[in-house]
Design a protein around this motif. Sequence first.
Motif, short mmCIF file in Angstrom:
data_model
loop_
_atom_site.label_atom_id
_atom_site.label_comp_id
_atom_site.label_asym_id
_atom_site.label_seq_id
_atom_site.Cartn_x
_atom_site.Cartn_y
_atom_site.Cartn_z
N THR A 22 0.83 -1.20 0.00
CA THR A 22 0.00 0.00 0.00
C THR A 22 0.86 1.25 0.00
O THR A 22 0.59 2.22 -0.73
N ARG A 84 -7.91 7.00 3.99
CA ARG A 84 -9.24 6.69 3.46
C ARG A 84 -10.13 7.94 3.41
O ARG A 84 -10.82 8.18 2.42
N GLU A 90 -7.21 7.57 -4.52
CA GLU A 90 -8.11 6.52 -4.97
C GLU A 90 -7.43 5.18 -4.69
O GLU A 90 -6.88 4.56 -5.60
N GLU A 92 -7.89 1.64 -2.04
CA GLU A 92 -8.75 0.90 -1.12
C GLU A 92 -7.94 0.46 0.09
O GLU A 92 -6.98 -0.30 -0.05
N GLU A 94 -9.80 -0.23 3.15
CA GLU A 94 -10.79 -0.74 4.11
C GLU A 94 -10.39 -2.11 4.66
O GLU A 94 -10.54 -2.37 5.85
N ASP A 95 -9.87 -3.01 3.81
CA ASP A 95 -9.43 -4.32 4.28
C ASP A 95 -8.28 -4.19 5.28
O ASP A 95 -8.22 -4.92 6.26
#
Length: 116
Positions: A22, A84, A90, A92, A94-95
């Motif tokens: 990430t 977030r 842009e 993800e 959330e996980d």
Amino acid sequence: MENRANPLLDKSYSFSLKIVNTCYTLQDNFREFVLSRQLLRSGTAVGALSEEAQQAESKADFIHKLSIANKEAHESHYWLRLIRDCGRFEIEVEDLIINCEELKRLLIAIIKSSKK
């Protein structure tokens, strides 16, 4: 000696891998270095401290190292929510937030049971 599965080590290592990926995505795709470095440091520290705790010199040392890992997990949770919610990326996460919450609960449970 039997090699048993350790959920904390497995989850924290998996979390660290996802954090690394990430953070590099943030750096490569969005040229974001400040938040990504903060997240990289705190997110990988959870696993490193959990590994280090396995070689603790005493029960108090074990609890202390996991308490620091818990603090790093809370900091990681902050950075992930900020990434977030700021609306600039842009990506993800959330996980990762869910994984981080699971790690925090696991660390707290281990710390509490170790104090008994």
